[in-house]
Write a protein that holds these residues in place. Sequence first.
Motif, PDB file in Angstrom:
ATOM      1  N   ALA A 140       0.821  -1.210   0.000  1.00  0.00           N
ATOM      2  CA  ALA A 140       0.000   0.000   0.000  1.00  0.00           C
ATOM      3  C   ALA A 140       0.856   1.261   0.000  1.00  0.00           C
ATOM      4  CB  ALA A 140      -0.931  -0.007   1.213  1.00  0.00           C
ATOM      5  N   ALA A 141       1.938   1.250   0.802  1.00  0.00           N
ATOM      6  CA  ALA A 141       2.738   2.466   0.969  1.00  0.00           C
ATOM      7  C   ALA A 141       3.807   2.630  -0.102  1.00  0.00           C
ATOM      8  CB  ALA A 141       3.393   2.464   2.351  1.00  0.00           C
ATOM      9  N   ALA A 142       4.358   1.528  -0.564  1.00  0.00           N
ATOM     10  CA  ALA A 142       5.487   1.630  -1.508  1.00  0.00           C
ATOM     11  C   ALA A 142       5.413   0.508  -2.535  1.00  0.00           C
ATOM     12  CB  ALA A 142       6.808   1.571  -0.745  1.00  0.00           C
ATOM     13  N   PRO A 143       4.424   0.547  -3.429  1.00  0.00           N
ATOM     14  CA  PRO A 143       4.282  -0.538  -4.406  1.00  0.00           C
ATOM     15  C   PRO A 143       5.466  -0.680  -5.343  1.00  0.00           C
ATOM     16  CG  PRO A 143       2.822   1.308  -4.934  1.00  0.00           C
ATOM     17  CD  PRO A 143       3.358   1.562  -3.570  1.00  0.00           C
ATOM     18  N   GLN A 144       6.118   0.434  -5.679  1.00  0.00           N
ATOM     19  CA  GLN A 144       7.281   0.346  -6.555  1.00  0.00           C
ATOM     20  C   GLN A 144       8.454  -0.336  -5.843  1.00  0.00           C
ATOM     21  OE1 GLN A 144       5.676   0.724  -9.373  1.00  0.00           O
ATOM     22  NE2 GLN A 144       7.365   1.878 -10.257  1.00  0.00           N
ATOM     23  N   ALA A 145       8.606  -0.063  -4.543  1.00  0.00           N
ATOM     24  CA  ALA A 145       9.653  -0.739  -3.777  1.00  0.00           C
ATOM     25  C   ALA A 145       9.363  -2.235  -3.693  1.00  0.00           C
ATOM     26  CB  ALA A 145       9.751  -0.143  -2.373  1.00  0.00           C
ATOM     27  N   ALA A 146       8.086  -2.589  -3.519  1.00  0.00           N
ATOM     28  CA  ALA A 146       7.704  -3.999  -3.509  1.00  0.00           C
ATOM     29  C   ALA A 146       7.996  -4.640  -4.856  1.00  0.00           C
ATOM     30  CB  ALA A 146       6.222  -4.144  -3.161  1.00  0.00           C
ATOM     31  N   ALA A 147       7.718  -3.906  -5.947  1.00  0.00           N
ATOM     32  CA  ALA A 147       7.989  -4.432  -7.292  1.00  0.00           C
ATOM     33  C   ALA A 147       9.486  -4.607  -7.507  1.00  0.00           C
ATOM     34  CB  ALA A 147       7.405  -3.501  -8.344  1.00  0.00           C
TER      35      ALA A 147
END
Length: 461
Positions: free
Chosen positions: A102-109
């Motif tokens: 939720a907070a950092a989808p690009q970091a998760a990706a």
Amino acid sequence: MADAAIFAGPAIRRLRKRERLTQALMATRLSISPSYLNLIERNQRPVSARVVMQLVEQFAFDPRSLREDEAIGGLDGLVRRFADERFADLGIDREEMQELLAAAPQAAAAFARLYDDAGPAAAASDDPLAASRREIERWRNHFADLDHAAEELADEMRLSRGDIGLALTERLRERHQLSVRILPREVLPDTLRRLDLHARQVQLSEMLSPPSRNFQLALQLVQIEQREAIDAIARGASFNDEAARNLFARHLAGYFAAALLMPYGRFLRACEATGYDLPVLERRFGVSFQQLAHRLTTLQRVGQRGLPFFMVRLDRAGQFSKTFVGASAAHFIEADTSCPLWQAHRAFERAGELQVQFVALEQSGEREGGGWLTMARTVEGSGAPGEAQFAVAIGIEAVLATDLAQARGVSLRPPDAQPIGPGCERCLRTGCSQRSLPPRGRKLAFDPIRRGATPFDFGES
């Protein structure tokens, strides 16, 4: 979108920065207040359907990018990667993973990409079939230029009326001086189609069913007339292996052939008019169940989208030989094997019968999403009787399935769904008597005074 709360603050913030707008200016263009936009960007408010429409109108925005977590398989995909034993000591729970998405989808990706490049999936990175599948899913199995070209060709050949096979035969004869000849099985014992340029013939096996015969003729026509268009798309893909490129080009040729037999606009109108009635669509377009299932995963034309189906083809051992996620979010089919509780397996016991089932993915006792309506049926591998038999299954989110012809008489109430998992090695459901393997990355637990119903007990990490 009105029913599902979409928290997409980072995606909205990146769009605003790309457009070089202040929050006040962007809020004006979206017809909302700056304070409301601020709450959206901080994921304290969901993106409403009205805001989505404004994004599309003002910025030519693709609303699918709001679901950016789907590119990594959503929460389920992140849970699968963090289940790796290398992270077991960190105690990262599901709630933390949800917060990261939720907070950092690009970091998760970014984490998912690094994991896939260096983790267990890296072993398959050199597999040409896996590389081709990744490229297909990168396009979400929709190739707009090929669809438009196929529609134009279908109109030119007047495929909407008369015998499709006859029209294809005439096209090959008149444009390319190729006749069509049906040969006995003894002459083509292990071949479905052969192009004999010396005899100026397209030779087909007598064992092909009428839909498979039409598809092979369409495929031959595509390979002659659309080679440049297909090669251009295939050359644009980043493959390290020429075999992967050839597999991708082969998929594109099959895509065009299916689009020729089922032209986009006419096919979508028929789907909507019949409630996606599968037997009716098969007969109306003269196609097989497998060809129809393929086509249903491709209906993603901007401004003229169909329902987002997924499709898999599995053998009796539950192994997937074809997987098309398309625009759906069915990431539970990304494993190599399926759940034995899924009724798609029962199709082999009742050859030719459509097996309809409402299923829901469950992990660690928690249900993910609202479930899926799935429909499965056996098919012959090549379209020739007596060949290898597979089951083809298609599915769609239950919330989108209420008006489907095959949903009539099926309860889509959440309590009535059959719980399934994403294959035993990736499944975290406890107490499943059908479990044949322990979940990967979980420590096995042994109790000397108790024997459970399942052969494997395991802990949280």
